[in-house]
Design an enzyme around this catalytic site. Structure first.
Site, PDB file in Angstrom:
ATOM      1  N   ARG A  27       0.865  -1.371  -0.007  1.00 17.09           N
ATOM      2  CA  ARG A  27       0.052  -0.093  -0.112  1.00 17.09           C
ATOM      3  C   ARG A  27       0.957   1.449   0.120  1.00 17.09           C
ATOM      4  NH1 ARG A  27      -5.162  -0.845   2.255  1.00 17.09           N
ATOM      5  NH2 ARG A  27      -5.031   1.218   3.231  1.00 17.09           N
ATOM      6  N   TRP A  74       2.241   6.343   6.156  1.00 12.66           N
ATOM      7  CA  TRP A  74       2.665   7.060   4.773  1.00 12.66           C
ATOM      8  C   TRP A  74       2.445   8.519   5.406  1.00 12.66           C
ATOM      9  CZ3 TRP A  74      -0.158  10.125   1.214  1.00 12.66           C
ATOM     10  CH2 TRP A  74       0.306  10.170   0.050  1.00 12.66           C
ATOM     11  N   ASN A 100      -4.795   5.790  10.867  1.00 17.36           N
ATOM     12  CA  ASN A 100      -4.710   5.936   9.108  1.00 17.36           C
ATOM     13  C   ASN A 100      -5.929   7.203   9.222  1.00 17.36           C
ATOM     14  OD1 ASN A 100      -3.459   3.774   9.055  1.00 17.36           O
ATOM     15  ND2 ASN A 100      -5.014   2.597   7.900  1.00 17.36           N
ATOM     16  N   GLY A 101      -5.528   8.086   8.057  1.00 18.38           N
ATOM     17  CA  GLY A 101      -6.511   9.201   8.102  1.00 18.38           C
ATOM     18  C   GLY A 101      -5.911  10.730   8.386  1.00 18.38           C
ATOM     19  N   GLU A 481      -2.867   6.024 -20.031  1.00 22.98           N
ATOM     20  CA  GLU A 481      -2.706   5.035 -19.176  1.00 22.98           C
ATOM     21  C   GLU A 481      -1.124   4.453 -19.405  1.00 22.98           C
ATOM     22  OE1 GLU A 481      -3.710   4.210 -16.427  1.00 22.98           O
ATOM     23  OE2 GLU A 481      -3.169   2.074 -16.226  1.00 22.98           O
ATOM     24  N   LYS A 485       1.729   4.441 -16.588  1.00 18.66           N
ATOM     25  CA  LYS A 485       2.208   3.331 -15.821  1.00 18.66           C
ATOM     26  C   LYS A 485       3.949   3.483 -16.041  1.00 18.66           C
ATOM     27  CE  LYS A 485      -0.314   1.642 -14.365  1.00 18.66           C
ATOM     28  NZ  LYS A 485      -1.490   1.786 -14.321  1.00 18.66           N
ATOM     29  N   HIS A 504       0.066  20.599 -32.042  1.00 18.67           N
ATOM     30  CA  HIS A 504      -0.332  21.887 -31.458  1.00 18.67           C
ATOM     31  C   HIS A 504       0.773  22.046 -30.204  1.00 18.67           C
ATOM     32  CE1 HIS A 504      -3.774  22.283 -33.867  1.00 18.67           C
ATOM     33  NE2 HIS A 504      -4.142  20.861 -33.609  1.00 18.67           N
TER      34      HIS A 504
HETATM   35  C1  F6R Z   1      -2.448   3.907 -11.057  1.00 17.02           C
HETATM   36  C2  F6R Z   1      -3.285   3.696 -10.001  1.00 17.02           C
HETATM   37  C3  F6R Z   1      -3.900   4.877  -9.366  1.00 17.02           C
HETATM   38  C4  F6R Z   1      -5.219   4.454  -9.012  1.00 17.02           C
HETATM   39  C5  F6R Z   1      -5.994   5.593  -8.685  1.00 17.02           C
HETATM   40  C6  F6R Z   1      -7.586   5.140  -8.081  1.00 17.02           C
HETATM   41  O1  F6R Z   1      -1.558   2.751 -11.444  1.00 17.02           O
HETATM   42  O2  F6R Z   1      -3.256   2.352  -9.387  1.00 17.02           O
HETATM   43  O3  F6R Z   1      -3.980   5.924 -10.352  1.00 17.02           O
HETATM   44  O4  F6R Z   1      -6.135   4.126 -10.275  1.00 17.02           O
HETATM   45  O5  F6R Z   1      -5.387   5.757  -7.193  1.00 17.02           O
HETATM   46  O6  F6R Z   1      -7.825   4.003  -7.156  1.00 17.02           O
HETATM   47  P1  F6R Z   1      -8.902   3.150  -7.233  1.00 17.02           P
HETATM   48  O7  F6R Z   1      -9.283   2.465  -8.579  1.00 17.02           O
HETATM   49  O8  F6R Z   1      -8.555   2.144  -6.009  1.00 17.02           O
HETATM   50  O9  F6R Z   1      -9.960   4.033  -6.770  1.00 17.02           O
END
Ligand code: F6R
Length: 608
Positions: A27, A74, A100-101, A481, A485, A504
């Site tokens: 995570r 985090w 968390n939060g 996308e 990645k 452009h």
């Molecule tokens: C990129 C990625 C993020 C999630 C975004 C939304 O590889 O994984 O951009 O797509 O944080 O996450 P979800 O789909 O869990 O709401």
């Protein structure tokens, strides 16, 4: 994002807690810590850096504690150092909290507590919670936590232990997921089921505003207003093997390779060849409700937002319903117009993304029917939507989303089919789409069988520091996308553009050092894309083309051609993204990056 694990039972807590937080590593985190109720004392260890550091510091110490809490942090408030790592304690060191939060009113609470003589050791918002609990503690930990939380504004998932209540964890949730795992003679708290899956599959998801008192013999749930709640046990479907690497070097690679199966699961039981349409009972909409839809809003974040953009092409082209796509983070703070007949789809792999959840609630407040496209069963978004469709991709652990993306597109294709067949789409067209959908998993496998070629291209280009990705029509979001990645896991600057937009502005960047990845399939925009490739070649750019099997013409123009099987235009993103996922993976690998846990990123973004 942060992770929580708590254990209370008859076994030694340390191995269970450490194994639990390791399962949450994916995570994203920057420090880790643990608090144990050890022989009548509260014992802590917390460190910046990886869990390995924490493990090294715990090594050789013989703990017998059977109750404790652990955390991966985090950082949001205060830098990621040993001091700011969780757990945090009260003034006396009796009470420990993992959180968390974000506590939004922590400054005013801090002032209030300082006025009462409390001193603070860290820069975190979490430490305030420990002191607030202490301020309300008179031997009853649950009551003290409840009173403390009534003063707190913001989001939290917390687990609390107290030296004087040795067999008890108090957990509470508001906006940050928390689950209670039920065992025999032992019970668990976690922010994600994968942390406790080895021990139990029986869980209860806490709802916002709920607290749980967890002991070895059971747990009870109540609200902030002290109303008792009857727990609803749910059985987790995911297996332990699914959350392990299964011989692959990284979760991301495993998940890329799982796509044929994931795409099969996303369509299983949903294809109706007789009527040329799809069966999506989870939407929970009656015929007249489906017929009265005259506008669709798709909202999501990140990769899921890219899937939403593809959904826009699908639904507008084939179902002929106007669609708007909006970043959930923007939607939640605008005043979106939602007239009668509007259906809002929220798309989220985790089902916990804070911005997407807020957009969902905003749409509901405005009276819209809100449907979910989620992966995680029982997640908050799945629970709060009026209905929805699970993508059934299985656990996605690599931070960079891959199989969830293609599975989301698969589900959006099925939604398109359903809405289209109820309007203008003929049964023949419906069956043609179904046939195409049925073939997708096999076609994805064929592309994966050619991964070596993509790896060779990655070897050649891994030293470049800028990439451009181009696509047109439904493959424009695929370009976005592909670029996302690459930047996420290799830290290379990459931009996605609609191919025709290049002239452009971005064309100024093109020279021999700028690889351009172009999706150039044999579809209605093929000739236009070829012209764009010519423009790149005229400026010495390097072209890596993703092209349709059998297209020889493109070989004369592009430096490298990766072929994918022929496919219907509207379904092509599920194939064209595969080489781009592999390219990003192999480039990151070449650069020695931590593919599954890229810096600064979190799998499930549960804070704003
Ligand atoms: C990129 C990625 C993020 C999630 C975004 C939304 O590889 O994984 O951009 O797509 O944080 O996450 P979800 O789909 O869990 O709401």
């Amino acid at each position: 994002m942060c992770g929580i694990v708590g254990y209370v039972g008859d076994k030694t807590a340390v191995p269970i807690l450490m194994e639990g937080i390791k399962k949450l590593e994916y995570r994203g985190y920057d420090s880790a810590g643990i608090a144990l109720l050890e022989r009548g004392e509260m014992v802590f260890q917390k460190n910046a850096g990886k869990i390995k550091v924490l493990e090294e510091n715990l090594a050789g110490k013989r703990f017998t504690a059977t109750c404790g809490i652990a955390h991966t942090r985090w950082a949001t408030h205060g830098e990621p150092n040993d001091t700011n790592a969780h757990p945090h304690t009260d003034e006396s060191g009796r009470i420990a909290v993992v959180h968390n939060g974000i506590i939004e009113n922590y400054r005013s609470l801090k002032k209030y507590l300082e006025g009462k003589g409390h001193t603070f050791r860290t820069e975190t918002d979490t430490e305030i919670i420990a002191h607030l609990i202490e301020d309300n503690y008179d031997g009853d930990l649950l009551s003290a936590v409840r009173k403390a939380l009534k003063r707190v504004e913001g989001t939290y998932g917390i687990a609390v232990v107290c030296k004087e209540n040795p067999d008890e964890i108090i957990a509470a949730r508001h906006g940050s997921p928390l689950v209670i795992g039920s065992g025999s003679g032992e019970n668990f708290v976690a922010s994600d089921v994968s942390a406790i899956l080895r021990h139990t599959k029986q869980v209860v998801y806490l709802e916002d505003g709920e607290l749980a008192r967890v002991t070895p013999d059971g747990f009870s749930i109540s609200t902030l207003q002290n109303v008792e709640v009857t727990p609803e046990l749910q059985e987790i479907e995911w297996s332990l093997e699914q959350i392990e690497k299964g011989g692959f070097e990284h979760f991301m690679l495993k998940e890329i390779y799982e796509q044929p199966v994931a795409l099969q699961n996303a369509q299983r039981g949903r294809l109706d060849f007789e009527d040329g349409m799809s069966r999506l009972a989870g939407l929970q909409l009656q015929l007249d409700e489906l017929l009265s839809i005259n506008r669709v809003i798709l909202t999501a974040c990140g990769t899921s937002w890219h899937a939403a953009l593809i959904g826009e092409y699908l639904i507008e082209d084939l179902s002929r319903i106007p669609v708007e796509v909006e970043y959930a983070s923007e939607f939640r703070y605008r005043s979106p117009i939602i007239p009668d007949g509007t259906v809002v789809f929220v798309i989220s792999q985790s089902g916990e993304t804070a911005d997407t959840l807020a957009a969902l609630r905003e749409a509901k407040r405005k009276g819209a029917t809100v449907l979910g496209i989620c992966n995680v069963v029982g997640s908050t978004i799945a629970r709060e939507t009026n209905g929805g469709i699970y993508i059934h991709a299985g656990p996605e652990i690599g931070v960079a989303s891959t199989k969830a993306f293609t599975s989301q597109i698969m589900v959006l294709s099925l939604v398109t089919l359903l809405l289209g067949r109820m309007r203008h789409m003929s049964i023949e067209k419906g069956r043609q789409l179904l046939e195409g959908i049925r073939n997708i998993p096999t076609q994805v496998q064929l592309i994966l069988d050619n991964a070596e070629q993509v790896k060779r291209i990655a070897d050649m280009y891994c030293d470049h520091n800028n990439f451009l990705y181009l696509g047109r029509g439904i493959n424009f979001p695929v370009a976005l996308e592909g670029a996302l990645k690459l930047k996420e896991i290799s830290y290379i600057h990459a931009e996605g553009y609609p191919a025709a937009e290049m002239k452009h502005g971005p064309i100024a960047l093109i020279d021999e050092n700028m690889p351009v990845v172009v999706i150039a399939l044999k579809d209605q925009v093929y000739d236009k894309v070829l012209s764009n490739i010519q423009e790149i070649k005229a400026r010495n750019g390097r072209v890596i083309a993703v092209a349709s099997q059998g297209d020889d013409e493109i070989k004369r123009l592009a430096d490298h051609v990766i072929y994918i099987p022929n496919v219907l235009y509207h379904l092509s993103p599920m194939l064209s993204i595969i080489p781009l996922q592999l390219l990003a993976y192999y480039i990151a690998l070449n650069r020695g990056r931590d593919v599954d846990q890229p810096r600064n990123l979190a799998k499930s973004v549960t804070v704003e």
